[in-house]
Write a protein that holds these residues in place. Structure first.
Motif, short mmCIF file in Angstrom:
data_model
loop_
_atom_site.label_atom_id
_atom_site.label_comp_id
_atom_site.label_asym_id
_atom_site.label_seq_id
_atom_site.Cartn_x
_atom_site.Cartn_y
_atom_site.Cartn_z
N VAL A 107 -27.02 -10.00 -0.41
CA VAL A 107 -27.43 -8.81 -1.15
C VAL A 107 -28.24 -7.89 -0.24
CG1 VAL A 107 -28.93 -8.00 -3.00
CG2 VAL A 107 -27.33 -9.88 -3.42
N VAL A 108 -29.19 -8.47 0.52
CA VAL A 108 -30.00 -7.68 1.43
C VAL A 108 -29.11 -6.99 2.47
CG1 VAL A 108 -31.77 -7.80 3.22
CG2 VAL A 108 -32.07 -9.08 1.09
N THR A 109 -28.20 -7.77 3.04
CA THR A 109 -27.31 -7.20 4.06
C THR A 109 -26.44 -6.10 3.47
OG1 THR A 109 -27.27 -9.39 5.06
CG2 THR A 109 -25.64 -7.82 5.85
N SER A 110 -25.95 -6.32 2.25
CA SER A 110 -25.13 -5.30 1.61
C SER A 110 -25.92 -4.01 1.46
CB SER A 110 -24.65 -5.77 0.23
OG SER A 110 -23.95 -6.97 0.36
N ALA A 111 -27.20 -4.16 1.06
CA ALA A 111 -28.04 -2.97 0.88
C ALA A 111 -28.15 -2.21 2.20
CB ALA A 111 -29.42 -3.38 0.39
N ILE A 112 -28.31 -2.98 3.29
CA ILE A 112 -28.40 -2.32 4.60
C ILE A 112 -27.10 -1.60 4.93
CG2 ILE A 112 -28.65 -2.75 7.08
CD1 ILE A 112 -30.50 -5.12 6.27
N ILE A 113 -25.98 -2.25 4.65
CA ILE A 113 -24.68 -1.62 4.92
C ILE A 113 -24.52 -0.35 4.09
CG2 ILE A 113 -22.17 -1.91 4.70
CD1 ILE A 113 -22.61 -4.88 5.38
N PHE A 114 -24.91 -0.43 2.80
CA PHE A 114 -24.81 0.74 1.95
C PHE A 114 -25.63 1.90 2.51
CE2 PHE A 114 -24.02 -2.33 -1.77
CZ PHE A 114 -22.65 -2.21 -1.62
N SER A 115 -26.85 1.59 2.98
CA SER A 115 -27.71 2.69 3.45
C SER A 115 -27.16 3.26 4.76
CB SER A 115 -29.16 2.24 3.60
OG SER A 115 -29.27 1.25 4.58
N ILE A 116 -26.54 2.39 5.58
CA ILE A 116 -25.91 2.92 6.79
C ILE A 116 -24.77 3.87 6.43
CG2 ILE A 116 -24.51 2.29 8.81
CD1 ILE A 116 -26.20 -0.28 8.98
N LEU A 117 -24.08 3.55 5.33
CA LEU A 117 -22.98 4.40 4.88
C LEU A 117 -23.50 5.68 4.22
CD1 LEU A 117 -20.56 1.74 3.35
CD2 LEU A 117 -20.17 3.10 5.40
N GLY A 118 -24.84 5.83 4.15
CA GLY A 118 -25.41 7.03 3.60
C GLY A 118 -25.59 7.02 2.10
N LYS A 119 -25.52 5.83 1.50
CA LYS A 119 -25.72 5.74 0.04
C LYS A 119 -27.13 5.23 -0.23
CE LYS A 119 -21.20 6.29 -0.21
NZ LYS A 119 -20.56 7.54 -0.62
N ASP A 120 -27.63 5.53 -1.40
CA ASP A 120 -28.90 4.95 -1.81
C ASP A 120 -28.69 3.45 -2.03
OD1 ASP A 120 -31.18 4.09 -2.98
OD2 ASP A 120 -31.16 5.49 -4.66
N PRO A 121 -29.36 2.61 -1.26
CA PRO A 121 -29.04 1.17 -1.35
C PRO A 121 -29.28 0.57 -2.73
CG PRO A 121 -30.96 1.57 0.08
CD PRO A 121 -30.35 2.91 -0.22
N LEU A 122 -30.39 0.97 -3.37
CA LEU A 122 -30.67 0.36 -4.66
C LEU A 122 -29.63 0.77 -5.70
CD1 LEU A 122 -34.55 0.39 -4.96
CD2 LEU A 122 -33.01 -1.54 -4.55
N GLU A 123 -29.29 2.05 -5.68
CA GLU A 123 -28.31 2.53 -6.63
C GLU A 123 -26.96 1.86 -6.35
OE1 GLU A 123 -27.16 6.63 -6.34
OE2 GLU A 123 -25.69 6.30 -7.93
N SER A 124 -26.62 1.73 -5.07
CA SER A 124 -25.35 1.11 -4.71
C SER A 124 -25.29 -0.34 -5.20
CB SER A 124 -25.15 1.14 -3.20
OG SER A 124 -25.31 2.44 -2.71
#
Lengths: 530, 358
Positions: B27-44
């Motif tokens: 989950v933590v890693t996914s959040a990091i990937i989401f934020s790298i993709l320019g998305k809000d990690p928590l929302e993603s």
């Protein structure tokens, strides 16, 4: 490293700590494993050029101590001094650079490679490989360790394989050579040769730390002995001044109960196990084919089958247990029922029980509980399964029964097999088979790596079983064991079995010659049995 | 420096804690990937992991997606216990769908009470037939079942494509590579009104429970475990290795075939080349996440089903590629294997001496 000359100041061994600086001195060594204090403030001093015995039951902490010396394990506390200097042995490589060599109980050789190739692989420094063959020859001549550098290892006897390991160590010019149970696989003649080599090394100043269970050997070879029990040093002594019995008592801490031998010669009656002209091709690449093996065992009788490792013992065991099937059903007959083509399960139903040589992964499953391990071979005769389901209650009760009767030290039937020491697991496995009340029991290496106390208990159990009317076969490389335990003896060499003779009429010399294969010349006479 | 120290025994605690830790790290890693993709990690994360569950059809859909994963995962976990590495469940799933689908197309008007059980049996047979090939090759020629079962997956896919573009193509389907829709009688009955929860979900849960009983209580399950942990001990006990290999592969294949049958008789409703989003392969992760334990497999199946649902909502709500599902599954497997080290080793903090142990 320089040669041995600089460390040979104390060729005469010093009985006390006084005199010359010890080559190796351990003070207050502590090593804690999860749930087990393996070494509890152990002190040990080894003088240059002395042959020092390290004696103790299984689980006494010998292996741990030796691994600490050889840099495999790190001590939690305590000091190691090497030639007077405090050091921390970082790794086996570091130990070898210091001048510590070790010959392990189980060899690490590549079967398909030659002697020289195996030795070259063991050298850490590539520069050492130059002129290797010449130096193998030199060392061989100097220490009586003759080896043909171009022979493939799989063609060599166990004794020759051990020589490779020793030569590998000697190439590093060690000041201390550690030998872990070196004679367990050798013939009496090979043992004598090994001792000559070791004495010669000691005379030249190389200290030897000799680990063994065999008390007579230690008395014959060693000048000093350190005896361990339950992780502590309990005595230092001169083994030449002690009786074997006294040494054994120091080791196990109680009075030894000698196995009480049952009436010699077995009983009259039909053979319970008959093997006729059993020939079998080995499944192993470098295994030994069985060739026309025949013998019979009556109820009440213990037959010992001696021989050097790798001469067909494992194939014979597999052929008797049903793990390998014979060509004809008449080749193995249990209680007059031809069983040669029956699998292990059917043979158990007929009354056969078996203890294979290897405990871990063959006789028992390490990661399973004792209860499950009891089910493993007991489900047929003890009816531990019901309509395809495991009867967990009965299995646990059977395991508890074995644990109690055989004094297996464990927390209970729920403990995993891996949590038991080697000797305790062996007691459990032997007990599991004996408790099933077999009419035929075949045991391979019943006391391999087992301490004296457990060995005595296992021997007594086998004798009691035979006294109860079962036929017992003991396949062992330990001749002393066969002589103590068995009524009759045969020897297996190169897959052929010698004739069977009463133990009372057998001499160690004759058996030793048979083990070397001399009976093979008169094969025609080998099928007779008493 | 941190160092690893052998425990000397399996840690029971970490056997079950490892997947939990692995999921947290994923989950933590996914959040990091989401934020790298320019998305809000928590929302993603919310969209990916929570939104699919709180939507009106969320929980039922989760079970629908999990059913094939659980069915296949239970079969695989039994085989993996015995060191029989059936990697080709995807192909066995396909053959199950083909066998059952063929029956559905041939007898669309047969009564459902007969047709559905017959389709289940035929689906099971289809999977078994496909698994029997690696079993035969392994037991007679010692051919590695990892390779043979995997390769047969592609053969199965081609067979399916041949059927839906050739002899079984829907004549009224405007040339699309698909069969006719299955009749009502050949459709898996819905168990909960207003949802897509079909009979297969119940069968999957029952398979998990039955698998658990087999593995832990039965002699066969014991034999599989012994074979996996100590093959020589299995031989010593008189357990036939070949028989157990056949049994493992046929069980795994049969359950995968049943999964294929329920998928085409349920959510898909016909045969098309896209009857599986990789269930057969994802089920391998499910089996390991569930600790090769049939009850654990049920939980593992639900978690990976969520990754499929989350991938869909992430596509719709965040405009992320469908590959998110694959990445999530891959990262999870990666962390799971890493965390499993803790079962046999413990982490130790800095100490004066260097790492030891053999």
């Amino acid at each position: 490293m320089t040669g041995q000359a600089d460390s040979s100041t104390g060729t005469e061994s010093n009985d006390g700590a006084g005199g010359a600086t010890p080559l190796l001195q351990l003070t207050g060594i502590v090593k804690q494993f999860p749930g087990c204090l393996a070494n509890d403030h152990v002190d040990l001093a080894i003088q240059p050029g002395e042959i020092h015995a390290l004696l103790g039951e299984n689980g006494a902490g010998k292996s741990t101590l030796v691994k600490i010396i050889y840099g495999v394990l790190k001590p939690d506390e305590g000091e190691i001094r090497w030639q007077g200097q405090p050091i921390a042995v970082q790794s086996p490589n570091h130990a070898r650079r210091l001048g510590i060599g070790m010959v392990f109980q189980h060899f690490s050789l590549f079967e398909a490679l030659t002697v020289a190739e195996n030795i070259a692989l063991g050298l850490t420094d590539a520069a050492d490989r130059k002129g290797l063959r010449a130096r193998i020859g030199e060392i061989g001549r100097a220490y009586g360790l003759q080896l043909d550098p171009d022979k493939a290892v799989h063609d060599l006897s166990v004794g020759e394989r051990q020589r490779i390991e020793i030569v590998r160590c000697l190439l590093q010019k060690p000041k201390l050579l550690i030998m872990d149970e070196p004679t367990s696989v050798l013939t009496p003649q090979e043992v004598e040769r090994l001792f000559e080599t070791l004495r010669r090394l000691a005379r030249e100043g190389c200290a030897i730390l000799y680990i063994s269970h065999k008390l007579e050997e230690i008395r014959a070879l060693c000048e000093r002995a350190t005896i361990m029990r339950l992780g502590k040093v309990v005595a230092h002594c001169d083994p030449r001044q002690e009786t074997a019995r006294r040494l054994a008592e120091l080791m196990i801490g109680t009075e030894l109960k000698a196995a009480s031998h049952h009436g010699r010669g077995g009983r009259d009656g039909a053979p319970r196990l008959a093997v006729r002209e059993l020939s079998l091709k080995s499944e192993q690449q470098f295994g030994t084919d069985l060739k026309g093996v025949s013998f019979t065992v009556k109820g009440g009788e213990i037959l010992g089958i001696g021989g050097i490792a790798g001469n067909g013992q494992s194939e014979l065991m597999a052929a008797l247990s049903g793990e390998m099937l014979a060509q004809s059903s008449d080749a193995v007959v249990i209680d007059n029922v031809p069983a040669g083509r029956l699998g292990p399960r059917a043979r158990r139903a007929l009354g056969g029980c078996f203890v294979p040589e290897e405990r871990n992964g063959h006789g028992a499953v390490r990661d399973m509980s004792l209860s499950e391990n009891a089910f493993l071979s007991g489900y047929v005769r003890q009816a531990l399964a019901w309509r395809g389901l495991i009867d967990a209650g009965r299995s646990a009760r059977f395991a508890e029964d074995v644990i109690k009767s055989f004094d297996v030290r464990t927390t209970g039937s729920g403990a995993e097999a891996r949590s038991l020491s080697g000797g305790n697991l062996q007691k459990f496995i032997v007990g599991r088979e004996v408790k099933q009340g077999p009419s035929v029991l075949v045991v391979s290496q019943p006391t391999w790596g087992v301490d004296a106390g457990a060995a005595a208990a296992i021997h007594q159990a086998l004798i009691d079983l035979a006294d109860g009317g079962a036929a017992v076969v003991v396949i062992s490389q330990d001749l002393d064991e066969i002589f103590v335990l068995c009524d009759r003896i045969a020897v297996i060499a190169e897959g052929r079995l010698s004739q069977t003779i009463p133990v009372a009429e057998a001499s160690v010399e004759q058996i030793g010659q048979w083990m070397g294969g001399t009976h093979l010349r008169d094969v025609g006479a080998s099928h007779a049995s008493a | 420096m941190l160092r690893l120290e052998p425990r000397g025994a399996h840690s029971r605690w970490w056997t079950y804690a490892s997947p939990v830790l692995a999921m947290a790290l994923t989950v933590v890693t996914s959040a990091i990937i989401f934020s790298i993709l320019g998305k809000d990690p928590l929302e993603s994360l919310y969209v990916f992991l929570v939104a699919p569950l709180v939507s009106s059809s969320g929980l039922p859909e989760l079970f629908v997606k999990a059913a094939p994963l659980i069915l296949i995962g239970v079969g695989l976990s039994l085989g993996f216990r015995a060191n029989v590495w059936n990697i080709g469940a995807e192909g066995q799933y396909t053959l199950g769908a083909v066998f059952a689908g063929g029956l559905a197309l041939a007898y669309p008007d047969a009564p459902a009470l007969l047709l559905i059980p017959a389709m289940i049996v035929l689906g099971c047979v289809g999977g078994m037939v496909w698994a029997a090939i690696p079993a035969y090759l392994r037991t007679h020629w010692n051919a590695n079942e990892i390779l043979t079962s995997l390769m047969l997956t592609y053969v199965a896919q081609l067979l399916l494509i041949y059927l839906v573009t050739g002899p079984w193509r829907d004549p009224e389907g405007y040339g699309f590579p698909q069969t006719a829709l299955f009749s009502m009688n050949a459709t898996a009955p819905i168990l909960v009104d207003g949802t897509r929860v079909h009979l297969g979900v119940l069968v999957a849960l029952l398979a998990g429970i039955l698998g658990w009983v087999v593995l832990t209580r039965s002699v066969i399950g014991f034999q599989l475990r012994v074979l996996g942990q100590a093959p020589r001990a299995a031989r010593f006990a008189g357990f036939s290795q070949n028989r157990l290999i056949w049994l493992s592969l046929l069980t795994g294949g049969g359950l995968a075939g049943v999964a294929g049958m329920f998928e085409v008789a349920g959510p898909v409703g016909q045969l098309t080349p896209q009857i599986s989003p990789g269930y057969g392969f994802t089920a391998i992760i499910v089996a390991f996440l569930g600790r090769l334990h049939p009850i654990g497999v049920i939980f593992g199946g639900l978690i990976l089903a969520l990754s499929y649902l989350g991938g869909e909502t992430a596509q719709i709500d965040l405009g992320m590629p469908n590959a998110v599902t694959g990445i999530f599954q891959g990262v999870l497997l990666f962390f799971l294997l890493a965390c499993d080290v803790l079962i046999l080793y413990r982490l130790r903090g800095p100490r004066a001496r260097a790492a030891g142990g053999a």
